[in-house]
Design a protein around this motif. Structure first.
Motif, PDB file in Angstrom:
ATOM      1  N   LYS A  43      64.998  79.708  18.113  1.00 39.96           N
ATOM      2  CA  LYS A  43      64.103  80.553  18.899  1.00 39.96           C
ATOM      3  C   LYS A  43      62.735  80.630  18.239  1.00 39.96           C
ATOM      4  CE  LYS A  43      63.566  85.240  20.766  1.00 39.96           C
ATOM      5  NZ  LYS A  43      64.165  86.602  20.867  1.00 39.96           N
ATOM      6  N   GLY A  44      62.720  80.706  16.915  1.00 35.71           N
ATOM      7  CA  GLY A  44      61.455  80.778  16.188  1.00 35.71           C
ATOM      8  C   GLY A  44      60.819  79.428  15.941  1.00 35.71           C
ATOM      9  N   GLY A  45      61.455  78.329  16.394  1.00 39.31           N
ATOM     10  CA  GLY A  45      60.893  76.991  16.217  1.00 39.31           C
ATOM     11  C   GLY A  45      60.752  76.593  14.762  1.00 39.31           C
ATOM     12  N   LEU A  46      61.733  76.952  13.935  1.00 40.36           N
ATOM     13  CA  LEU A  46      61.616  76.728  12.505  1.00 40.36           C
ATOM     14  C   LEU A  46      61.867  75.272  12.121  1.00 40.36           C
ATOM     15  CD1 LEU A  46      63.495  79.855  11.096  1.00 40.36           C
ATOM     16  CD2 LEU A  46      61.064  79.593  11.626  1.00 40.36           C
ATOM     17  N   THR A  47      61.119  74.804  11.123  1.00 40.44           N
ATOM     18  CA  THR A  47      61.347  73.512  10.509  1.00 40.44           C
ATOM     19  C   THR A  47      62.063  73.701   9.169  1.00 40.44           C
ATOM     20  OG1 THR A  47      59.307  72.684  11.498  1.00 40.44           O
ATOM     21  CG2 THR A  47      60.253  71.381   9.717  1.00 40.44           C
ATOM     22  N   THR A  48      61.746  74.787   8.483  1.00 40.57           N
ATOM     23  CA  THR A  48      62.418  75.135   7.234  1.00 40.57           C
ATOM     24  C   THR A  48      62.804  76.612   7.291  1.00 40.57           C
ATOM     25  OG1 THR A  48      60.428  75.865   6.045  1.00 40.57           O
ATOM     26  CG2 THR A  48      60.931  73.504   5.998  1.00 40.57           C
ATOM     27  N   VAL A  49      63.821  76.972   6.526  1.00 38.94           N
ATOM     28  CA  VAL A  49      64.250  78.364   6.454  1.00 38.94           C
ATOM     29  C   VAL A  49      63.146  79.265   5.892  1.00 38.94           C
ATOM     30  CG1 VAL A  49      65.904  79.954   5.386  1.00 38.94           C
ATOM     31  CG2 VAL A  49      66.696  77.787   6.338  1.00 38.94           C
ATOM     32  N   PRO A  50      62.429  78.838   4.838  1.00 39.26           N
ATOM     33  CA  PRO A  50      61.347  79.689   4.330  1.00 39.26           C
ATOM     34  C   PRO A  50      60.268  79.992   5.358  1.00 39.26           C
ATOM     35  CG  PRO A  50      61.953  78.086   2.657  1.00 39.26           C
ATOM     36  CD  PRO A  50      62.706  77.716   3.910  1.00 39.26           C
ATOM     37  N   GLN A  51      60.128  79.166   6.407  1.00 39.32           N
ATOM     38  CA  GLN A  51      59.148  79.472   7.451  1.00 39.32           C
ATOM     39  C   GLN A  51      59.451  80.811   8.117  1.00 39.32           C
ATOM     40  OE1 GLN A  51      59.184  75.834   9.900  1.00 39.32           O
ATOM     41  NE2 GLN A  51      56.971  75.785   9.630  1.00 39.32           N
ATOM     42  N   PHE A  52      60.727  81.121   8.286  1.00 46.24           N
ATOM     43  CA  PHE A  52      61.088  82.426   8.851  1.00 46.24           C
ATOM     44  C   PHE A  52      60.606  83.545   7.949  1.00 46.24           C
ATOM     45  CE2 PHE A  52      64.205  85.886   8.264  1.00 46.24           C
ATOM     46  CZ  PHE A  52      63.935  86.595   9.422  1.00 46.24           C
ATOM     47  N   LEU A  53      60.728  83.336   6.633  1.00 47.77           N
ATOM     48  CA  LEU A  53      60.310  84.367   5.691  1.00 47.77           C
ATOM     49  C   LEU A  53      58.806  84.604   5.754  1.00 47.77           C
ATOM     50  CD1 LEU A  53      62.562  83.395   2.656  1.00 47.77           C
ATOM     51  CD2 LEU A  53      62.994  85.109   4.419  1.00 47.77           C
ATOM     52  N   ALA A  54      58.045  83.544   6.074  1.00 50.84           N
ATOM     53  CA  ALA A  54      56.596  83.719   6.232  1.00 50.84           C
ATOM     54  C   ALA A  54      56.298  84.576   7.448  1.00 50.84           C
ATOM     55  CB  ALA A  54      55.919  82.357   6.357  1.00 50.84           C
ATOM     56  N   LYS A  55      57.041  84.366   8.532  1.00 50.67           N
ATOM     57  CA  LYS A  55      56.825  85.157   9.744  1.00 50.67           C
ATOM     58  C   LYS A  55      57.303  86.593   9.555  1.00 50.67           C
ATOM     59  CE  LYS A  55      57.289  81.228  12.935  1.00 50.67           C
ATOM     60  NZ  LYS A  55      58.044  80.657  14.081  1.00 50.67           N
ATOM     61  N   ARG A  56      58.439  86.737   8.892  1.00 51.30           N
ATOM     62  CA  ARG A  56      59.039  88.070   8.744  1.00 51.30           C
ATOM     63  C   ARG A  56      58.352  88.896   7.659  1.00 51.30           C
ATOM     64  NH1 ARG A  56      60.073  92.358   7.798  1.00 51.30           N
ATOM     65  NH2 ARG A  56      62.023  93.549   7.972  1.00 51.30           N
ATOM     66  N   PHE A  57      57.987  88.244   6.553  1.00 52.86           N
ATOM     67  CA  PHE A  57      57.358  88.958   5.448  1.00 52.86           C
ATOM     68  C   PHE A  57      55.911  88.488   5.272  1.00 52.86           C
ATOM     69  CE2 PHE A  57      61.977  89.049   4.392  1.00 52.86           C
ATOM     70  CZ  PHE A  57      62.152  90.421   4.482  1.00 52.86           C
ATOM     71  N   ASP A  58      55.707  87.461   4.448  1.00 53.32           N
ATOM     72  CA  ASP A  58      54.357  86.896   4.313  1.00 53.32           C
ATOM     73  C   ASP A  58      54.455  85.510   3.688  1.00 53.32           C
ATOM     74  OD1 ASP A  58      54.849  87.337   1.630  1.00 53.32           O
ATOM     75  OD2 ASP A  58      53.377  88.944   1.410  1.00 53.32           O
ATOM     76  N   VAL A  59      53.318  84.830   3.599  1.00 49.81           N
ATOM     77  CA  VAL A  59      53.274  83.457   3.096  1.00 49.81           C
ATOM     78  C   VAL A  59      53.704  83.386   1.631  1.00 49.81           C
ATOM     79  CG1 VAL A  59      51.751  81.508   2.578  1.00 49.81           C
ATOM     80  CG2 VAL A  59      51.518  82.737   4.744  1.00 49.81           C
TER      81      VAL A  59
END
Length: 550
Positions: free
Chosen positions: A97-113
Motif C-alpha cells: 500500500k505504501g509502495g515500499l522498495t525497502t523496509v526502512p522506507q516505511f520508517l522514513a514515512k512513519r518517523f523520519d529520514v
C-alpha cells in the motif's frame, strides 16, 4: 570427474536461464533492478524465499543441532510457517500500500529520514560483518570437502578455503550485482527444485541404510531406538527449550520473515498483493516440510554413527558421504552450491538496494537519475562483496556458526523489529522514540550477552568447581541455568523497548497522527482465501507440536 561435470552443468543451466530472464527487465530502472520490475509471481516468490533461507549454515548447522538435541530444534523451521502467515496477512498489505522498495522506507514515512538511515546502516553492518562472511565461509568448507579441493589442486586446506571463498563470492556477485533481483529470484526458483530433490535424497538413503533397504523400516528403527529424541518440546540446556518458542523465538521469526530486507524484498517485488500473499502462503506451507531436509538427517546420523562423531557439525557431511551413491554426489554438490549462492546473492542484492535507495539517493545525490542510482548501487555491491571475501577466512574459529548467527543478529534484529511494530500499531509515537529504541535495544543486548552473561556463567561454573562438580552434563545444565536463554533476553528487551517508546510517545507525541497513504503502484486486493489458508497452516503447525510432544 562425473561429480565435477554434474556440478558445472547444473550451474551453467541456472546461469543461462537467469540471463535470459533478466532481458525482459529494464536494468536502468531502479524499480526493475531492485524489485524485478514488480513482476514476480507467486511461484517465483515462494521458490526464492525458500532457497534464500537454505544455505550451508542452515543445512549443516541445523542438522548438527538435531544430531545433538533431536527433534526440538525443528522450531527454527516449523514456527517460520506461522511467521510467514503473519507477514502475508498483516505486513505485506501495508508494505505494498505504501509502495515500499525497502523496509526502512516505511520508517522514513512513519518517523523520519534519520531513523531510516540508522536502520539501513544497522542492516548493512550486520550483512557485511556477520552474514555474508558466514555464508561464504560455511559454503566454502562444504564445497572444499565434497570435491576434496586441497588434493585436487595440490594446495593446503587454508589455501583451498580461500579459493572456494573467492570463487563463490565472484559468481554470486555477478548474479546479484549485475542481474538485479529478477536474476536472483529466477535462479533461486530453479535451484529450489534441485535443492528439494537433492535434500530429500539424503534422509531417504539414510533411512534405507538403517532399515535394510526400507525407508519405512528405517523410520521405525529410528523412532523405536531413540524415542526420547522425537520430542518437540526442548529441555533446559538444549538449543531450543520449549519455553523459548513463546518468547524470543517468535520474535526472531517475525523479524526474519516479515521485516528482514533480504527476505521480504521478494514479496515487495510481487506484481500485486494477491500474488505476493499466495507466494508467502505457499512458502509457509513448504516450510512445514523443512525438517525433512534440515532436521531428520541429523537424527539419522546420530543413530547411524551411534553418537560417536567428534563434532556435531560433521553429522550432515559424514552422512552424505556414507549413504549417498557416488554418482549422485556431484549433483548434490551442485544443488548445495546453488543454495550457497542463493543466500549470498539475496543478502548482497538487498544490501545494494538499501545503499542505492536509502543512502545514495537520500543523502549523497538527491537529484540522481535512476540510471545513476543503479550504477552506484552496483559499485557499492562490488565493494561489499570484496569486503566479505576478505573477512570470511577470519571467522574460522567462530565456533558453532548457526548459534553464532542467531545470537549475534539479535544486536540489530529485535531493535529494528520493535520500532516497526510500534510504528504500525501507533499513530503518535515520535521519531525521537524510534532512535532511542534502536540505540537502547542494541546497547542493552550487547551488555547482556557479552558482559552480564559471561559474568554470571563464570561465577556459576566457579561455584560448581568449588563444590567438586565435574560431570560434563551437570556443568552444561549449570551453565544453561546461570543466565536466561538469549531468546528470553530478546523478548525482555522487546517489551522494554516498547515501554520506553510508548512513554516517550506519551510525553512528546507527534503533532499529527500518522496515516499510511495508498500509492497506487500495485493492486492491493488481497487473495480471497488468505485468512482461511493461513489459519489452516497454523493449525497444522500446532498439530505437529502436539503429536510429537512427550
Amino acid at each position: 570427474m562425473i561429480g565435477i561435470l554434474s556440478f558445472l552443468g547444473f550451474t551453467l543451466l541456472v546461469a543461462i536461464v537467469s540471463y535470459f530472464a533478466t532481458r525482459s527487465t529494464d536494468e536502468q530502472s531502479s524499480d526493475g533492478y531492485f524489485l524485478g520490475g514488480r513482476s514476480l509471481t507467486a511461484g517465483v516468490i515462494a521458490g526464492s524465499l525458500l532457497l534464500t533461507n537454505l544455505s550451508t549454515e542452515q543445512i549443516v548447522g541445523l542438522n548438527g543441532s538435531a544430531y545433538t538435541d533431536g527433534l526440538s530444534v525443528m522450531a527454527w523451521e516449523t514456527l517460520a510457517a506461522i511467521a510467514i502467515v503473519v507477514a502475508a496477512i498483516f505486513l505485506l498489505p501495508r508494505y505494498l500500500k505504501g509502495g515500499l522498495t525497502t523496509v526502512p522506507q516505511f520508517l522514513a514515512k512513519r518517523f523520519d529520514v534519520a531513523t531510516k538511515t540508522l536502520t539501513s546502516g544497522l542492516f548493512l553492518t550486520g550483512y557485511v560483518v556477520v552474514l555474508l562472511p558466514v555464508i561464504l565461509y560455511s559454503g566454502s568448507v562444504a564445497i572444499s570437502g565434497m570435491f576434496n579441493v586441497p588434493q585436487l589442486l595440490n594446495v593446503t586446506d587454508s589455501t583451498a578455503l580461500v579459493i572456494c571463498i573467492w570463487g563463490i563470492g565472484i559468481i554470486g556477485s555477478v548474479y546479484a550485482v549485475f542481474g538485479g533481483l529478477k536474476a536472483v529470484a529466477v535462479s533461486d526458483s530453479i535451484n529450489a527444485i534441485g535443492l528439494l530433490v537433492g535434500g530429500l535424497l539424503i534422509p531417504i538413503f539414510g533411512l534405507m541404510a538403517i532399515g535394510d533397504g526400507s525407508v519405512f523400516g528405517g523410520l521405525d528403527t529410528l523412532m523405536s531406538t531413540n524415542p526420547e529424541r522425537f520430542d518437540s518440546t526442548g529441555n533446559t540446556g538444549q538449543e531450543v527449550p520449549f519455553s523459548t518458542i513463546f518468547t524470543g523465538m517468535m520474535l526472531v521469526q517475525l523479524f526474519y520473515w516479515g521485516t528482514n530486507q533480504q527476505i521480504i524484498q521478494r514479496a515487495l517485488g510481487a506484481k500485486n498483493l494477491a500474488e505476493g500473499q499466495k507466494g508467502l502462503l505457499l512458502a509457509s506451507f513448504l516450510k512445514i516440510l523443512g525438517p525433512l531436509i534440515l532436521v531428520l538427517p541429523g537424527m539419522i546420523a546420530y543413530h547411524y554413527f551411534d553418537g560417536n562423531l567428534d563434532s556435531s557439525d560433521l553429522a550432515y557431511p559424514e552422512l552424505v558421504r556414507a549413504v549417498l551413491p557416488k554418482p549422485l554426489v556431484g549433483f548434490f554438490a551442485a544443488v548445495l552450491f546453488g543454495a550457497i549462492l542463493s543466500s549470498f546473492n539475496s543478502v548482497l542484492n538487498s544490501s545494494v538496494t538499501l545503499f542505492g535507495i536509502d543512502i545514495y539517493k537520500q543523502h549523497i545525490n538527491k537529484n540522481a537519475s535512476e540510471t545513476t542510482v543503479v550504477k552506484y548501487g552496483k559499485i557499492f555491491g562490488i565493494c561489499l562483496a570484496l569486503a566479505s571475501m576478505f573477512i570470511a577466512p577470519l571467522i574460522a574459529n567462530a565456533g558453532s556458526l548457526f548459534n553464532y548467527l542467531q545470537e549475534i543478529n539479535g544486536i540489530y534484529s529485535i531493535p529494528i523489529f520493535t520500532i516497526i511494530v510500534v510504528g504500525y500499531l501507533t499513530k503518535r509515537v515520535p521519531a525521537l522514540a524510534a532512535k532511542i529504541g534502536i540505540l537502547s535495544g542494541s546497547a542493552l543486548y550487547i551488555i547482556s550477552q557479552f558482559w552480564l552473561k559471561n559474568k554470571f556463567v563464570d561465577d556459576a561454573l566457579a561455584q560448581a568447581n568449588a563444590n567438586g562438580i565435574t560431570d560434563a552434563g551437570a556443568l552444561k545444565l549449570i551453565e544453561a541455568e546461570a543466565y536466561p536463554h538469549y531468546l528470553h533476553i530478546m523478548a525482555i528487551l522487546f517489551i522494554t523497548n516498547i515501554v520506553i517508546m510508548l512513554i516517550i510517545g506519551a510525553l512528546k507525541p507527534r503533532k499529527e497522527p500518522f496515516v499510511l497513504e495508498y500509492t497506487n503502484q500495485v493492486s492491493i486486493t488481497p487473495y480471497k482465501y488468505v485468512n482461511q489458508v493461513g489459519i489452516a497452516i497454523c493449525c497444522i503447525v500446532v498439530g505437529i507440536y502436539i503429536y510429537f510432544a512427550k
